[in-house]
Design a protein around this motif. Structure first.
Motif, PDB file in Angstrom:
ATOM      1  N   GLY A  12       0.361   2.587  -3.323  1.00 58.12           N
ATOM      2  CA  GLY A  12      -0.806   3.434  -3.076  1.00 58.12           C
ATOM      3  C   GLY A  12      -0.483   4.866  -2.707  1.00 58.12           C
ATOM      4  O   GLY A  12      -1.271   5.779  -2.991  1.00 58.12           O
ATOM      5  N   SER A  16      -0.877   7.919  -5.092  1.00 57.49           N
ATOM      6  CA  SER A  16      -2.225   8.429  -5.326  1.00 57.49           C
ATOM      7  C   SER A  16      -2.553   9.600  -4.408  1.00 57.49           C
ATOM      8  O   SER A  16      -3.455  10.395  -4.699  1.00 57.49           O
ATOM      9  CB  SER A  16      -3.253   7.304  -5.112  1.00 57.49           C
ATOM     10  OG  SER A  16      -3.007   6.225  -5.987  1.00 57.49           O
ATOM     11  N   PHE A  47       0.828  -1.202   0.000  1.00 63.11           N
ATOM     12  CA  PHE A  47       0.000   0.000   0.000  1.00 63.11           C
ATOM     13  C   PHE A  47       0.865   1.256   0.000  1.00 63.11           C
ATOM     14  O   PHE A  47       0.602   2.203  -0.745  1.00 63.11           O
ATOM     15  CB  PHE A  47      -0.934   0.015   1.212  1.00 63.11           C
ATOM     16  CG  PHE A  47      -1.770   1.256   1.291  1.00 63.11           C
ATOM     17  CD1 PHE A  47      -2.902   1.395   0.499  1.00 63.11           C
ATOM     18  CD2 PHE A  47      -1.424   2.307   2.138  1.00 63.11           C
ATOM     19  CE1 PHE A  47      -3.661   2.554   0.555  1.00 63.11           C
ATOM     20  CE2 PHE A  47      -2.180   3.463   2.199  1.00 63.11           C
ATOM     21  CZ  PHE A  47      -3.307   3.584   1.403  1.00 63.11           C
TER      22      PHE A  47
END
Length: 225
Positions: free
Chosen positions: A75, A78, A71
């Motif tokens: 991630g 983002s 993540f």
């Protein structure tokens, strides 16, 4: 041939070991800071602060380490944050270690007899003095063994960096094995992975012995009393 892979790639293994040690030391340091902050807040007399601290702690404790690593690395961009493989590994391990360490710190603080804290407050002792002179000396004894176990897990978890491209010990072993299989043929994995296993074993054993030494040091005042 397999044994020569170790000596021929000693430089690579040494750099990988240094990187693993770097990841571990930073992760353990940041985890300790987070653990002390969250663990202390979780024992606060302010209910809202306790709820927030315990919510954060439970969230990061319940997320598997590998999911946290993926993540943070995949991630975070983002949200406008870009981490390299090493940085992502450190951040994810620090969050996981800090959350688990917070529970250890909270347990250690709660183990201190409550009447001692209340008596100090009744006598007008300042909060900082209560924390450093009453709580810390007594809480640190039960904290050390559990926190040492957590640090051992953090040391082992540095290998998760290999999954996102960090060239630590496990990744270096994979690189050596792939090169050997391509250029020389055969399957030299058993020797290389046994060498990596030995490194982790030696490091873990050293940490265990150091922890036992610390336990004896902090237990000495109690025995004298």
């Amino acid at each position: 041939m397999s044994l020569h892979l170790i000596t021929d790639n000693a430089g690579l293994f040494l750099r990988a070991a240094r990187l693993s040690a770097f990841i571990f030391l930073l992760s353990a340091s940041f985890s300790t800071v987070i653990a002390v902050l969250l663990g202390g807040i979780a024992t606060s007399r302010v209910g809202m602060l306790r709820t927030v601290a315990r919510g954060i702690t439970e969230f990061f404790r319940d997320v598997p380490q590998i999911v946290s690593v993926f993540f943070v690395f995949f991630g975070a961009p983002s949200f406008g944050l870009q981490f390299g493989p090493v940085e992502a590994t450190i951040v994810s391990l620090s969050l996981w270690g800090g959350a688990n360490g917070a529970e250890i710190v909270r347990g250690g603080i709660c183990a201190v007899p409550r009447h001692q804290i209340e008596s100090a407050r009744a006598l007008g002792v300042r909060s900082l003095d209560i924390f450093f002179r009453i709580i810390v000396p007594q809480a640190i004894r039960p904290i050390i063994p559990a926190y040492a176990g957590l640090c051992t897990i953090l040391l082992q978890s540095t290998s998760l960096g290999a999954l996102i491209g960090a060239t630590e010990l496990l990744k270096s072993a994979q690189i050596v094995i792939e090169r050997a299989a391509y250029f020389r043929g055969g399957m030299p994995g058993i020797t290389v992975y046994a060498f990596i296993l030995l490194i982790y074993f030696v490091a873990g054993t050293a940490m265990t012995r150091g922890t036992r030494r610390l336990e004896k040091i902090f237990a000495a005042p109690t025995r004298r009393q």
